[in-house]
Design a protein around this motif. Structure first.
Motif, PDB file in Angstrom:
ATOM      1  N   LEU A  59       0.899  -1.453   0.143  1.00  0.00           N
ATOM      2  CA  LEU A  59       0.325   0.054  -0.116  1.00  0.00           C
ATOM      3  C   LEU A  59       0.939   1.525   0.268  1.00  0.00           C
ATOM      4  CD1 LEU A  59      -3.096  -1.166   2.992  1.00  0.00           C
ATOM      5  CD2 LEU A  59      -2.986  -0.675  -0.346  1.00  0.00           C
ATOM      6  N   ALA A  60       1.805   1.062   0.587  1.00  0.00           N
ATOM      7  CA  ALA A  60       2.821   2.649   0.618  1.00  0.00           C
ATOM      8  C   ALA A  60       3.670   2.478  -0.829  1.00  0.00           C
ATOM      9  CB  ALA A  60       3.729   2.122   1.896  1.00  0.00           C
ATOM     10  N   TYR A  61       3.624   1.138  -1.238  1.00  0.00           N
ATOM     11  CA  TYR A  61       4.185   1.529  -2.503  1.00  0.00           C
ATOM     12  C   TYR A  61       3.205   1.857  -3.438  1.00  0.00           C
ATOM     13  CZ  TYR A  61       5.981   0.253  -7.061  1.00  0.00           C
ATOM     14  OH  TYR A  61       6.714   0.517  -8.005  1.00  0.00           O
ATOM     15  N   TYR A  62       2.346   1.110  -3.920  1.00  0.00           N
ATOM     16  CA  TYR A  62       0.870   2.133  -4.206  1.00  0.00           C
ATOM     17  C   TYR A  62       0.713   3.238  -3.872  1.00  0.00           C
ATOM     18  CZ  TYR A  62      -3.952   2.521  -6.053  1.00  0.00           C
ATOM     19  OH  TYR A  62      -4.769   3.232  -7.010  1.00  0.00           O
ATOM     20  N   PHE A  63       0.236   4.083  -3.122  1.00  0.00           N
ATOM     21  CA  PHE A  63       0.340   5.229  -2.362  1.00  0.00           C
ATOM     22  C   PHE A  63       1.849   6.055  -3.147  1.00  0.00           C
ATOM     23  CE2 PHE A  63      -2.552   3.548   0.928  1.00  0.00           C
ATOM     24  CZ  PHE A  63      -3.701   4.426  -0.407  1.00  0.00           C
ATOM     25  N   ILE A  64       2.569   6.137  -2.628  1.00  0.00           N
ATOM     26  CA  ILE A  64       4.153   6.657  -3.380  1.00  0.00           C
ATOM     27  C   ILE A  64       4.004   7.191  -4.737  1.00  0.00           C
ATOM     28  CG2 ILE A  64       6.185   6.805  -3.743  1.00  0.00           C
ATOM     29  CD1 ILE A  64       6.231   6.014  -0.279  1.00  0.00           C
ATOM     30  N   SER A  65       3.834   5.563  -5.423  1.00  0.00           N
ATOM     31  CA  SER A  65       3.471   5.431  -6.777  1.00  0.00           C
ATOM     32  C   SER A  65       2.384   6.398  -7.241  1.00  0.00           C
ATOM     33  CB  SER A  65       3.446   4.146  -7.603  1.00  0.00           C
ATOM     34  OG  SER A  65       2.402   3.756  -7.484  1.00  0.00           O
ATOM     35  N   MET A  66       1.264   6.474  -6.753  1.00  0.00           N
ATOM     36  CA  MET A  66       0.143   7.821  -7.506  1.00  0.00           C
ATOM     37  C   MET A  66       0.744   8.731  -7.235  1.00  0.00           C
ATOM     38  SD  MET A  66      -2.060   5.758  -8.986  1.00  0.00           S
ATOM     39  CE  MET A  66      -3.027   6.739  -9.096  1.00  0.00           C
ATOM     40  N   LEU A  67       1.619   9.245  -6.104  1.00  0.00           N
ATOM     41  CA  LEU A  67       1.230  10.711  -5.507  1.00  0.00           C
ATOM     42  C   LEU A  67       2.577  11.078  -6.326  1.00  0.00           C
ATOM     43  CD1 LEU A  67       1.106  13.082  -3.438  1.00  0.00           C
ATOM     44  CD2 LEU A  67       2.990  12.038  -2.522  1.00  0.00           C
ATOM     45  N   ILE A  68       3.576  10.315  -7.071  1.00  0.00           N
ATOM     46  CA  ILE A  68       4.626  10.298  -7.756  1.00  0.00           C
ATOM     47  C   ILE A  68       3.971  10.303  -9.830  1.00  0.00           C
ATOM     48  CG2 ILE A  68       7.014   9.924  -9.459  1.00  0.00           C
ATOM     49  CD1 ILE A  68       7.812   9.012  -6.055  1.00  0.00           C
ATOM     50  N   PHE A  69       3.778   9.644 -10.116  1.00  0.00           N
ATOM     51  CA  PHE A  69       2.782   9.462 -10.791  1.00  0.00           C
ATOM     52  C   PHE A  69       1.357   9.268 -11.854  1.00  0.00           C
ATOM     53  CE2 PHE A  69       6.421   6.539 -10.827  1.00  0.00           C
ATOM     54  CZ  PHE A  69       7.530   7.407 -11.197  1.00  0.00           C
ATOM     55  N   GLY A  70       0.817   9.593 -10.439  1.00  0.00           N
ATOM     56  CA  GLY A  70      -0.240  10.006 -10.793  1.00  0.00           C
ATOM     57  C   GLY A  70      -1.595  10.448 -11.247  1.00  0.00           C
TER      58      GLY A  70
END
Length: 70
Positions: A59-70
């Protein structure tokens, strides 16, 4: 820094203690028999113990990737 002159703190005695503990553990493994459902219980226990950590990392990986590449 104080150095102890006791033989039980010596490197050789530590190796001897570790060897004795390893032999005792090996003997206990040979003498102990698993019951019918023990292996399944061990696997399920490990799965349930590790599952929350894996989910948090994913979940942390998913939210960070959505924040960056979004």
């Amino acid at each position: 820094m104080m150095f102890s002159k006791k033989p039980e703190n010596d490197l050789k005695s530590r190796r001897q203690k570790a060897k004795e503990q390893n032999e005792k553990l090996s003997r206990l493994r040979r003498e102990t028999q698993l019951e019918k459902g023990d292996m399944l219980a061990l696997i399920l226990g490990a799965f349930l113990a590790l599952l929350p950590y894996v989910l948090i990392i994913l979940l942390a990986y998913y939210f960070i990737s959505m924040l960056i590449f979004g």
